[in-house]
Structure formats: structure tokens, C-alpha cells
Design an enzyme around this catalytic site. Structure first.
Site, PDB file in Angstrom:
ATOM      1  CB  SER A 105       5.881  23.427  27.367  1.00 45.30           C
ATOM      2  OG  SER A 105       6.435  22.218  27.855  1.00 45.30           O
ATOM      3  CG  ASN A 137       6.108  19.296  22.079  1.00 43.52           C
ATOM      4  OD1 ASN A 137       6.422  20.134  22.913  1.00 43.52           O
ATOM      5  ND2 ASN A 137       4.869  18.903  21.908  1.00 43.52           N
TER       6      ASN A 137
END
Length: 477
Positions: free
Chosen positions: A130, A188
Site C-alpha cells: 500500500s 482497503n
């Protein structure tokens, strides 16, 4: 090409792969790169000669250029492309070579690929990454799982390229099997919730309280200097300052179509939570809101009849709510969203045997990733303090929620009265109220189920003993 020269190889030199390859090179590692578009890979190398990337013409030469046992990172589109690359690599790999899938793969696919690797001499690792393009280049948050011996060999490399938070490099072994990709999926999902809550708060400030775009930007900048400090709050302040290049006196945001895209990880999170019987309504509301946003033409047809019509901004003013109330509502809803996400991680760890350390997960999200925030230091500390069934039970967070609840209720009530859609803020509060209710409405549902389907129920004074009642006969004689 010199055999066995490069420390690490990257397959897939798109936005993320190119940035990660350059990151490896910037930390002193020699890097081999391969992409199915060899010309694109060579152009990347030419644009960044300082990285000294070794671009291979084909997979055999790419594999041959790596030191043994090899470390190969895949950054290709999730799904069949990952399997295609593994099929091509399989005959080329040797004992203890490691293949890392660094894409956004669905965790069940990772389990399947790990099972395949168990029958082969090479090792497979599913790893969430990420931070977007900038994070991949300057230091991402990384979430590897699976083979522990593979992690031990990857750790010296990954710790050097990771973002560094207050607790050290933002990378850790997230657990067995597909834990890495499961953790990234939940990351997410929480990101979806955060974005929805922030979007609702920003819209409340502008449309509900009548603040100018510059004033909204100033509020978010102030929030970002305090307890709400985070990447998403920071960029929201920037967004409200950007003028439209095609109309310099207008805000660019006002020219952006209000139809939000999604790539699937939010939906995957909601589906996984349902299968594991964990309620994550904030994330679900965020996913639903994106789906509703996609019905743009239908919304435009319904709005004149049931909505606020064409003068939404003027008609959306809310009463009895302050900027501080919106801040408190956002912060409180954020606590509930993270509580839901970490409950999902805990349940998955228990049922799937991941062995995930929740405090470590919070720690590696403090820098590098999209949801990086000051808030996460407190989440890390809460889990480090001992076994915790829910963030709601952490004294620090419980105190925060009690203090902010009145403001949160004012915001939700004002939105309902003004007809302002705020599904994230409203659903989060409903979930908290449900969790804080020792005896709720489910007794009526159980009675209904027993009435029409003889599904049975338990009595409070005899838990664990199935009961059935002829409700109709007793009610009507």
C-alpha cells in the site's frame, strides 16, 4: 548477461512495479526487471539511468540474472495474469527460490497458489503493498504472509525499502497462508470507510454549514495538524484548494462527476465479513454509497420528486451543528470503522489459522500506506496493552466515544432532518448503538423465525437448550 548478479527481480513494470524497482535500486540493491512489453521496460530504464536496472528480453534471461536462491516480486494485474506468470516461471525456478505476489490478489487465489507451490521446489508469498505510486517509490507499507522461512529471507530486503513509522519499518509477517493478502484487503476496506466518512464530513461543512471551499480546506488543514492527522485528511484539504484549469474562478472538484469507481477490494471485504459473520457496516455503507453513486442518471430522475431538487447546496443547510461537531462525529465514526476492521482480522486469524498480530498490523499502517494516520499509534498501543476483544473495550477509545457521542448524534440527526445523505456517519452510529445494547431487538426476530419456521430459540434462563413454541395457538387460543 552476467549470471547470478542481481539481488532481486521485479516482473511487471507498470506504475507500481516501476516505482518499487526504483525503490529497491535506491537502497543499494541490484535489480533485474521484466515486462511483457520489453520496449516499455527499456524506456523506463532509459528514463531512470540512476537506478541501473537490468532489463531482460525474456523470462529465462531474467531468471538467470538473479542470485540464488532467487527473490522475485510480481506486480501484475490480479487474477489470471498472476497464474500466467507463475506458469511461465515454474519450469525455470529452483530449490528455495521465492516468488512474491505483490498485487491486490483475492486471498482465496493466494491460498490456491500457495498450495501449488507446496508441491514445487520454489516458495510462494502473497504480499499486500500500500502507498500508491509515491509509496512504492519512497517507502510503502507491506503486508507479506505465508511461508515463514521465505519471510526470514525477504525481511532484510523488504525492511530496507519500507516506509518507516514511529515503531520502525512498516513491514511485518502478517501470518500463515493468505494472511498478507487478507490483511491488505481489510486495509482497503477500511480505506473505503475512511474516504466515505471524510467525503461526508467535507460535504457537510460546505453544503450543510455553508463554508466556502477555501474555508473547508482550512478546516481540514487544521484537523490534519491535530488528532485527525492522516494522509486522506491532508489530501482533502488540498483538493478543496485546486481551481479548475479550464475555468480558473471555479473549483475543480465541482467539475468532477460524482460517480465513484472501485476495483473490488471493498466488495471482497464485505463478502468475507459476511462469510465470517462479522458486522462491518461502515465499510459496507461505503461500498453501497459507491454503487449508488454509479446510478447517476437514475438519481437525477428521482431527485426532483423525492430529493432537494436542483438547489441542493442551498437547501441542504443543517441546523444546530458546528464545525467541531463534524470533527467529533468524524473521529468517533473512524473509531468504529477501525473497530469493525480489526474484528474482521481477528476472526479471520482465528478461523483460518493465520496467527495475525493485530498490534503489528496497526503499526505497519502508521506510515507509507493510504490510511496512514496518527490515530493508528493509539490502535497499536491498545492492542499492545493486552488481549482485546474489540477496540470499543479499550479504555482510551471508550472514553473518546463517550465524549464525542453527543456531537455525533447532533450531526446524524441534523442530516436526517435536512435530507442529507450521510450513510457512513449514520450507519456507524447505528452499529455502535447496537453493540452498546445489552438486550436488543433480536428476540423478536427469533420469535418470528420460530413462529413461521419452527427454527427454535433459547430462553434467557436456559441458554443452550433449544425451545419451540406454538405461537399462533397460544396467541389466538
Amino acid at each position: 548477461m552476467q549470471t547470478g548478479r542481481n539481488d532481486v527481480g521485479v516482473i511487471g513494470l507498470g506504475v507500481m512495479g516501476a516505482s518499487l524497482a526504483r525503490n529497491f535500486a535506491s537502497r543499494g540493491f541490484s535489480v533485474a526487471g521484466f515486462d511483457r512489453s520489453v520496449d516499455k521496460a527499456k524506456e523506463l530504464s532509459a528514463r531512470h539511468p540512476e537506478a541501473k536496472l537490468t532489463i531482460a528480453e525474456n523470462l529465462p534471461s531474467f531468471v538467470a540474472s538473479l542470485e540464488r536462491p532467487r527473490r522475485i516480486v510480481l506486480l501484475v494485474v490480479a487474477g489470471q495474469p498472476v497464474d500466467d506468470v507463475l506458469d511461465a516461471l515454474d519450469p525455470l525456478l529452483e530449490e528455495d527460490d521465492i516468488v512474491v505476489d505483490g498485487g491486490n490478489s483475492l486471498f482465496v487465489d493466494t491460498d490456491r497458489r500457495a498450495a501449488r507451490a507446496e508441491q514445487r521446489p520454489w516458495r510462494f508469498v502473497g504480499m499486500g503493498v500500500s502507498g500508491g505510486e509515491e509509496g512504492a517509490l519512497l517507502g510503502p507499507s507491506m503486508m507479506p504472509g505465508g511461508d515463514l522461512e521465505a519471510w526470514e529471507r525477504l525481511a532484510p530486503v523488504l525492511t530496507k525499502i519500507a516506509a518507516v513509522g514511529s515503531g520502525g519499518p512498516c513491514v511485518t509477517h502478517c501470518g500463515a497462508g493468505s494472511a498478507g493478502h487478507f490483511v491488505k484487503m481489510v486495509h482497503n476496506g477500511i480505506e473505503y470507510g475512511d474516504m466515505q466518512l471524510i467525503a461526508e464530513s467535507a460535504t457537510l461543512l460546505r453544503d450543510g454549514l455553508g463554508l466556502t471551499p477555501d474555508a473547508v480546506a482550512d478546516v481540514f488543514a487544521t484537523w490534519n495538524a491535530g488528532e485527525l492527522e492522516s494522509f486522506l485528511v491532508e489530501i482533502t484539504a488540498d483538493i478543496f484548494r485546486v481551481k479548475d484549469p479550464e475555468s480558473p474562478n471555479a473549483l475543480l472538484l465541482d467539475a468532477v462527476l460524482d460517480r465513484a469507481g472501485q476495483k473490488g477490494t471493498g466488495r471482497w471485504t464485505v463478502i468475507a465479513a459476511a462469510e465470517l459473520a462479522v458486522a462491518i457496516p461502515t465499510i459496507a455503507a461505503a461500498v453501497d454509497a459507491r454503487i449508488v453513486s454509479g446510478d447517476k442518471s437514475l438519481r437525477e430522475r428521482i431527485a426532483p420528486t423525492l430529493g432537494r431538487g436542483a438547489v441542493a447546496r442551498e437547501a441542504a443547510r443543517v441546523e444546530g451543528v458546528s464545525v467541531d461537531d463534524v470533527r467529533d462525529a468524524l473521529y468517533a465514526a473512524k473509531i468504529t470503522s477501525y473497530a469493525q476492521g480489526f474484528s474482521l482480522l481477528a476472526r479471520a486469524s482465528e478461523q483460518k489459522g493465520y496467527g495475525t498480530n493485530l498490534g503489528e498490523v496497526a503499526r505497519i499502517w502508521t506510515a507509507g500506506c493510504i490510511i496512514r494516520a496518527r490515530f493508528l499509534d493509539r490502535v497499536t498501543a491498545a492492542f499492545a496493552a493486552g488481549d482485546l476483544a474489540s477496540l470499543l473495550l479499550a479504555p482510551d477509545f471508550a472514553d473518546e466515544l463517550r465524549r464525542r457521542l453527543p456531537a455525533w448524534r447532533r450531526v446524524v440527526s441534523a442530516c436526517a432532518l435536512a435530507g442529507v445523505a450521510a450513510p457512513g456517519l449514520c450507519t456507524s452510529l447505528a452499529w455502535l448503538d447496537g453493540m452498546a445494547t445489552a438486550r436488543g431487538s433480536a428476540s423478536v426476530i427469533q420469535a418470528q423465525r420460530d413462529y413461521f419456521g419452527a427454527h427454535g430459540y433459547e430462553r434467557l434462563d436456559r441458554p443452550g437448550v433449544a425451545q419451540h413454541t406454538e405461537w399462533k395457538k397460544l396467541a389466538r387460543g
